[in-house]
Design an enzyme around this catalytic site. Structure first.
Site, PDB file in Angstrom:
ATOM      1  CG  ASP A 143       4.450  -8.539  -2.580  1.00  0.00           C
ATOM      2  OD1 ASP A 143       3.989  -7.639  -1.874  1.00  0.00           O
ATOM      3  OD2 ASP A 143       5.670  -8.808  -2.622  1.00  0.00           O
ATOM      4  CG  ASP A 182       9.334  -6.157  -9.679  1.00  0.00           C
ATOM      5  OD1 ASP A 182       9.105  -4.927  -9.761  1.00  0.00           O
ATOM      6  OD2 ASP A 182      10.284  -6.623  -9.020  1.00  0.00           O
ATOM      7  N   GLY A 223       6.272  -0.353  -3.264  1.00  0.00           N
ATOM      8  CA  GLY A 223       7.256   0.714  -3.436  1.00  0.00           C
ATOM      9  C   GLY A 223       8.212   0.791  -2.265  1.00  0.00           C
ATOM     10  CB  SER A 275       4.326   9.532   2.027  1.00  0.00           C
ATOM     11  OG  SER A 275       4.964   9.826   3.251  1.00  0.00           O
ATOM     12  CE1 TYR A 286       8.476   6.712   0.402  1.00  0.00           C
ATOM     13  CE2 TYR A 286       7.997   8.291   2.148  1.00  0.00           C
ATOM     14  CZ  TYR A 286       7.633   7.197   1.392  1.00  0.00           C
ATOM     15  OH  TYR A 286       6.419   6.596   1.606  1.00  0.00           O
ATOM     16  CE  LYS A 298       5.340   6.759  -1.709  1.00  0.00           C
ATOM     17  NZ  LYS A 298       4.555   5.663  -2.334  1.00  0.00           N
ATOM     18  CB  SER A 354       3.234   7.395  11.738  1.00  0.00           C
ATOM     19  OG  SER A 354       3.954   8.566  11.408  1.00  0.00           O
ATOM     20  NE  ARG A 407       7.041  13.150  11.743  1.00  0.00           N
ATOM     21  CZ  ARG A 407       6.557  12.306  10.835  1.00  0.00           C
ATOM     22  NH1 ARG A 407       6.487  10.998  11.092  1.00  0.00           N
ATOM     23  NH2 ARG A 407       6.138  12.763   9.661  1.00  0.00           N
TER      24      ARG A 407
END
Length: 269
Positions: free
Chosen positions: A36, A53, A75, A113, A138, A142, A167, A176
């Site tokens: 990280d 990084d 990300g 995603s 976004y 992806k 989610s 949702r």
């Protein structure tokens, strides 16, 4: 589950999903490398913490030395200026895949995603092999990340699994999520399966809990990765109104889709 993995690297381990994946792999892998850009502390002899990084290809390649697999979580995780998404999500994914190739890593699991198909209508059941319909910039980043994974699989023989995460929450916090919730238990299960499934070249699979109202087909994850989710957001349904406008129609991305969600990030300063 008995440990079947050797040395595994997690990028972005300090993010929201990282601790859940770290805990799962702490049990399943011989050694876990925590990468990280923020400082992370190793816990026990089977962990190593490295500050790096994803913008630094050389640092990544050094971090990946001796690794059997990489779980790429680092990300930007939401809508942002397109230049930032290109730098972090697209260039960053390229750096991870190229570093894996250089280091001789066998498999990379990409955190993709559900928003790569967020502009499909809520009443459409989406299969992983249907064309992308991203709900914003976004989602576009992806889609590009998945395409890079496909290219590295086809061109260099790298084994790549793109998990289209739902989610991720301890429990649903909005209507949702009755369709899109990914529980921590199922998140860990999908990642384990993505790391251990045999005969993988490139796989894109929805990683979402077994929600009765889900939009996405789970057959790919079950047949190609061997994981069937166990949790269902339906047990939380009483906490949300049945007549929520979300169910009246519109895109699966909900508030993440549409001009109001995207335009703040494309207007001139």
């Amino acid at each position: 589950m008995e440990a079947k993995l050797g040395r595994v690297v997690i990028t972005g381990v300090a993010g929201r999903v990282g601790p859940t994946v770290r805990a799962a792999l702490h049990r399943d892998a011989e050694h876990v490398v925590l990468v990280d850009r923020e400082s992370v502390t190793a816990d026990g002899a089977n962990e190593t913490a490295l500050k790096a990084d994803i913008a630094d290809l050389g640092a990544l390649a050094r971090s990946f030395e001796g690794a059997e697999a990489v779980v790429h979580l680092a990300g930007l995780s939401g809508e942002a200026p397109f230049a930032d998404l290109l730098d972090t999500n697209v260039q960053g994914t390229f750096n991870v895949l190229e570093a894996a190739r250089r280091a001789g890593v066998r498999r990379v699991v990409l955190a993709s995603s559900n928003r790569v198909t967020g502009n499909y209508p809520i009443h459409h059941h989406v299969f992983p092999d249907e064309p992308p319909r991203p709900d914003g910039l976004y989602g576009v980043s992806k889609v590009a990340s998945e395409a890079l994974g496909q290219m590295y699989a086809d061109t260099f023989g790298l084994e790549v699994v793109a998990l289209r995460l739902g989610s991720f929450e301890e429990e649903p916090t909005e209507t949702r999520h009755l369709a899109t919730w990914l529980s921590p238990r199922d998140c860990a299960g999908f990642v384990r399966a993505a790391l251990t499934a045999p005969n993988v070249s490139f796989v894109a699979a929805y990683a979402v809990s077994a929600n009765a109202r889900r939009f996405w087909d789970l057959a790919g994850g079950e047949s190609e990765l061997g994981y069937r989710p166990v949790d269902d957001a339906a047990r939380f349904a009483a906490g949300f109104p049945d007549d929520d406008p979300f169910w009246h129609g519109g895109p699966q991305g909900g508030a993440y889709a549409g001009p109001d969600a995207v335009l703040p990030y494309v207007r001139d300063e």
